[in-house]
Design a protein around this motif. Structure first.
Motif, PDB file in Angstrom:
ATOM      1  N   SER A   1      14.741  45.457  -9.996  1.00 18.71           N
ATOM      2  CA  SER A   1      14.568  46.878 -10.306  1.00 18.71           C
ATOM      3  C   SER A   1      13.341  47.108 -11.176  1.00 18.71           C
ATOM      4  O   SER A   1      12.627  48.106 -11.024  1.00 18.71           O
ATOM      5  CB  SER A   1      15.816  47.409 -11.016  1.00 18.71           C
ATOM      6  N   TRP A   2      13.111  46.205 -12.090  1.00 19.64           N
ATOM      7  CA  TRP A   2      11.929  46.292 -12.961  1.00 19.64           C
ATOM      8  C   TRP A   2      10.662  46.330 -12.117  1.00 19.64           C
ATOM      9  O   TRP A   2       9.797  47.206 -12.292  1.00 19.64           O
ATOM     10  CB  TRP A   2      11.933  45.093 -13.895  1.00 19.64           C
ATOM     11  N   LEU A   3      10.534  45.398 -11.187  1.00 14.10           N
ATOM     12  CA  LEU A   3       9.325  45.345 -10.364  1.00 14.10           C
ATOM     13  C   LEU A   3       9.202  46.575  -9.479  1.00 14.10           C
ATOM     14  O   LEU A   3       8.105  47.120  -9.285  1.00 14.10           O
ATOM     15  CB  LEU A   3       9.307  44.077  -9.515  1.00 14.10           C
ATOM     16  N   LEU A   4      10.310  47.051  -8.937  1.00  9.00           N
ATOM     17  CA  LEU A   4      10.274  48.267  -8.126  1.00  9.00           C
ATOM     18  C   LEU A   4       9.738  49.443  -8.937  1.00  9.00           C
ATOM     19  O   LEU A   4       8.924  50.242  -8.448  1.00  9.00           O
ATOM     20  CB  LEU A   4      11.677  48.587  -7.601  1.00  9.00           C
ATOM     21  N   GLY A   5      10.166  49.540 -10.188  1.00  4.22           N
ATOM     22  CA  GLY A   5       9.672  50.618 -11.040  1.00  4.22           C
ATOM     23  C   GLY A   5       8.195  50.507 -11.326  1.00  4.22           C
ATOM     24  O   GLY A   5       7.472  51.501 -11.325  1.00  4.22           O
ATOM     25  N   VAL A   6       7.739  49.296 -11.564  1.00  4.53           N
ATOM     26  CA  VAL A   6       6.320  49.084 -11.842  1.00  4.53           C
ATOM     27  C   VAL A   6       5.467  49.465 -10.634  1.00  4.53           C
ATOM     28  O   VAL A   6       4.432  50.126 -10.759  1.00  4.53           O
ATOM     29  CB  VAL A   6       6.069  47.621 -12.255  1.00  4.53           C
TER      30      VAL A   6
ATOM     31  N   TRP B   1      16.263  57.029  -7.439  1.00  2.00           N
ATOM     32  CA  TRP B   1      17.043  58.074  -8.100  1.00  2.00           C
ATOM     33  C   TRP B   1      16.660  58.198  -9.559  1.00  2.00           C
ATOM     34  O   TRP B   1      16.533  57.209 -10.272  1.00  2.00           O
ATOM     35  CB  TRP B   1      18.540  57.764  -7.965  1.00  2.00           C
ATOM     36  N   HIS B   2      16.465  59.435  -9.983  1.00  5.58           N
ATOM     37  CA  HIS B   2      16.136  59.742 -11.368  1.00  5.58           C
ATOM     38  C   HIS B   2      17.433  60.051 -12.108  1.00  5.58           C
ATOM     39  O   HIS B   2      18.349  60.659 -11.571  1.00  5.58           O
ATOM     40  CB  HIS B   2      15.218  60.965 -11.418  1.00  5.58           C
TER      41      HIS B   2
ATOM     42  N   TYR C   1      17.053  61.238 -22.868  1.00  3.75           N
ATOM     43  CA  TYR C   1      16.709  59.940 -22.301  1.00  3.75           C
ATOM     44  C   TYR C   1      16.562  60.093 -20.790  1.00  3.75           C
ATOM     45  O   TYR C   1      17.183  60.956 -20.177  1.00  3.75           O
ATOM     46  CB  TYR C   1      17.805  58.907 -22.584  1.00  3.75           C
ATOM     47  N   ARG C   2      15.734  59.232 -20.237  1.00  3.19           N
ATOM     48  CA  ARG C   2      15.620  59.254 -18.781  1.00  3.19           C
ATOM     49  C   ARG C   2      15.414  57.836 -18.266  1.00  3.19           C
ATOM     50  O   ARG C   2      14.990  56.935 -18.987  1.00  3.19           O
ATOM     51  CB  ARG C   2      14.473  60.146 -18.325  1.00  3.19           C
ATOM     52  N   GLY C   3      15.718  57.657 -17.004  1.00  2.00           N
ATOM     53  CA  GLY C   3      15.566  56.350 -16.373  1.00  2.00           C
ATOM     54  C   GLY C   3      15.630  56.509 -14.869  1.00  2.00           C
ATOM     55  O   GLY C   3      15.484  57.617 -14.347  1.00  2.00           O
ATOM     56  N   GLY C   4      15.861  55.426 -14.187  1.00  5.09           N
ATOM     57  CA  GLY C   4      15.940  55.488 -12.740  1.00  5.09           C
ATOM     58  C   GLY C   4      16.616  54.261 -12.182  1.00  5.09           C
ATOM     59  O   GLY C   4      16.779  53.252 -12.874  1.00  5.09           O
ATOM     60  N   PHE C   5      17.034  54.333 -10.933  1.00  4.61           N
ATOM     61  CA  PHE C   5      17.675  53.188 -10.299  1.00  4.61           C
ATOM     62  C   PHE C   5      17.526  53.266  -8.790  1.00  4.61           C
ATOM     63  O   PHE C   5      17.179  54.306  -8.226  1.00  4.61           O
ATOM     64  CB  PHE C   5      19.158  53.100 -10.701  1.00  4.61           C
TER      65      PHE C   5
ATOM     66  N   LYS D   1      15.819  50.502 -16.613  1.00  7.27           N
ATOM     67  CA  LYS D   1      15.526  50.479 -17.288  1.00  7.27           C
ATOM     68  C   LYS D   1      14.747  50.964 -17.107  1.00  7.27           C
ATOM     69  O   LYS D   1      13.848  50.996 -17.343  1.00  7.27           O
ATOM     70  CB  LYS D   1      15.185  49.296 -17.195  1.00  7.27           C
ATOM     71  N   PHE D   2      17.141  51.335 -16.287  1.00 11.48           N
ATOM     72  CA  PHE D   2      15.666  51.211 -15.881  1.00 11.48           C
ATOM     73  C   PHE D   2      14.899  51.889 -16.915  1.00 11.48           C
ATOM     74  O   PHE D   2      14.841  53.003 -17.224  1.00 11.48           O
ATOM     75  CB  PHE D   2      15.493  51.837 -14.569  1.00 11.48           C
ATOM     76  N   GLY D   3      14.904  51.135 -16.995  1.00 10.14           N
ATOM     77  CA  GLY D   3      14.078  51.670 -18.030  1.00 10.14           C
ATOM     78  C   GLY D   3      13.366  52.874 -17.522  1.00 10.14           C
ATOM     79  O   GLY D   3      13.142  53.057 -16.348  1.00 10.14           O
TER      80      GLY D   3
END
Length: 499
Positions: free
Chosen positions: A124-129, A188-189, A234-238, A480-482
């Protein structure tokens, strides 16, 4: 798997010569390297990210093997260098080289594929990046299962068992990456907002120091458009799931125990056994009077959904026996189980439910009474309590039901304090955009654009007969998701209600 050996491979060391299909020259990876002449670009260039702390000792062993087979400079240990720095440096160099007329740089960028080895949080970290790069053609991602559940790899045909790390196994995996097809999936946010407490904490607590993890939420800055005076936002995603309740509590205890005693968590089978024991201890198989979080979801929160973009909010009735709720994007949860299944004809007609697609802009909302209920997923056509499919979903937590609950995003759990005064904590999930994965056969995920994907299955008689969708049915049978920058609240979403 052997690659073609046409042309040279730049500065690759001797062991990687059979793998020139995947090997990237040094001058592409390192802006300070001297540019060299290369006859032909690799047909499947890869950049590999490995979490050395995943899979016991497997992560470190996998790094060693990949560096033996490829250019060492294209294999990164996530405990030493963050992927956002690596990819930012790489893509800046791409632009520089292309502006100088380098055709190899253009071809490598066009064909680049990423590999990430670790748990679901790492993937998930890499997907976010990659999402944050906002590229016109972002590189697709293949996942190596090095975690405990490995839901992301399993969803796209990469398996769920931790792999062997010898050269032949890695060559075979690279061959699969070369043949894999691209598949878009929804992202998703998620936003959480609560009034700043007069005294005591009331904010997401990330109890685990996981350097590879984005955790569940990041608090927005004072200059952020979402920030509101007097409130914590706070906000994040997944990409896979958000869950709340007893399943997240068991996950929280597992991660906390692993942090306290890491030497006991070196084997995937042992990890899964420990997980099951914690489920028994925490009351996941039977409600525990000693654990307030054993209360059901309906006691903790009011839930509203918006079924389609631009639609109306409507209340979602949660049966009073539901102790865990899962908002699911992919057809894999808790180590490869599919809580939604495929609704039969009657469910499609009566409740407007469809098969789960990873790119339809809808998230599946499923409830579970306890772990015994979860065991039905092991049976053919087994599924949880299908509550809804939604484009957006909102949870409103009020004071009094409990001091805290447990939440989890893509494998990352945390303990969430709930209000002590006359206020609410609001969590809202909404569709954001799409990212690209690499899929190998057999792939569990289905696309709404794939004509071979069934909208429903008219032959699922067992599904209809064995379903316990309604609370009355269960009472008769006995219960993290961040916050990556990408995950900013979509412009079309009205956040006024959160104040």
């Amino acid at each position: 798997m052997d690659g073609h050996t046409n042309g040279t491979n730049g500065s690759c060391s001797k062991p990687c010569e059979p793998l020139t299909d995947y090997c990237i020259p040094d001058y592409i990876l390192n802006p300070d390297s001297e540019q060299v002449l290369v006859d032909q670009a690799p047909c499947c260039p890869v950049v590999v990210f490995i979490n050395s702390r995943s899979g016991g000792q497997l992560g470190s062993s996998l790094i060693k093997t990949y560096r033996e087979l490829l250019n060492k400079a294209q294999v990164f240990d996530l405990s030493e260098e963050a992927p956002e720095k690596v990819l930012h440096r790489l893509y800046c160099n791409f632009e520089k080289l292309k502006s100088n007329g380098d055709p190899i740089a253009f071809q490598i960028q066009s064909n680049l594929r990423l590999i990430v080895a670790g748990g679901d949080g790492t993937a998930s970290w890499l997907l976010g990046v990659v999402s944050d790069l906002k590229l016109s053609h972002p590189p697709p991602i293949a996942t190596v299962p090095l975690g405990t559940g490995n839901n992301l790899p399993f969803s796209f045909g990469w398996g769920k068992k931790n792999p062997t790390t010898d050269q032949e196994a890695v060559k075979s995996f690279l061959g699969q990456v070369k043949k894999a097809r691209e598949m878009n999936i929804d992202s998703w946010h998620i936003i959480m907002r609560m009034r700043a407490p007069q005294e005591g904490p009331c904010e997401p607590i990330a109890p685990l120091e996981l350097p590879h993890s984005l955790h569940a939420f990041h608090r927005v800055s004072g200059s952020d458009s979402l920030n509101m005076e007097g409130y914590h936002t706070y906000r994040g995603g997944f990409w896979n799931y958000f869950s709340m309740g007893m399943d997240a509590q068991v996950s929280y205890e597992f991660h906390s125990e692993r942090k306290r005693n890491p030497e006991k968590f070196k084997n995937q089978l042992t990890n899964q056994s420990t997980y099951a024991k914690l489920g028994l201890k925490q009351g996941w198989f039977a409600a525990s009077l000693t654990h307030p979080s054993s209360r059901n979801i309906a006691q903790l929160a009011k839930v509203r959904i918006m079924k389609r973009p631009g639609g109306q909010w409507e209340e979602l009735k949660i049966p009073r026996s539901i102790r865990s709720i899962v908002c699911l994007n992919l057809p894999s949860f808790s180590g490869g189980l599919n809580p939604w299944g495929t609704p039969g004809t009657r469910k499609v007609q009566d409740r407007d439910l469809t098969a789960p697609f990873v790119d339809d802009g809808l998230i599946e909302v499923v409830g579970f009474r306890d772990a015994w209920h979860g065991l039905v997923l092991l049976a053919p056509n087994g599924h949880g309590t299908r509550l809804a499919q939604a484009h957006r979903i909102r949870f409103q937590f009020h004071k009094g039901a409990a001091e805290h609950t447990f939440m989890r995003i893509d494998g990352e759990p945390w303990k969430q304090p709930l209000p002590k005064d006359d206020d609410t904590v609001v969590v809202e999930i909404s569709h954001l955009r799409q990212v690209t994965m690499l899929a190998s056969d057999p792939c569990k995920s289905k696309s709404v654009n794939d004509p071979s994907s069934p909208m429903c299955c008219s032959n699922h008689d067992d599904d209809e007969r064995n379903s316990l969708e309604d609370e009355d049915e269960w009472e008769e049978g006995r219960k993290k998701f961040g916050a990556a920058d990408t995950f900013k609240f979509p412009d079309e979403v009205d956040v006024a209600h959160l104040s």
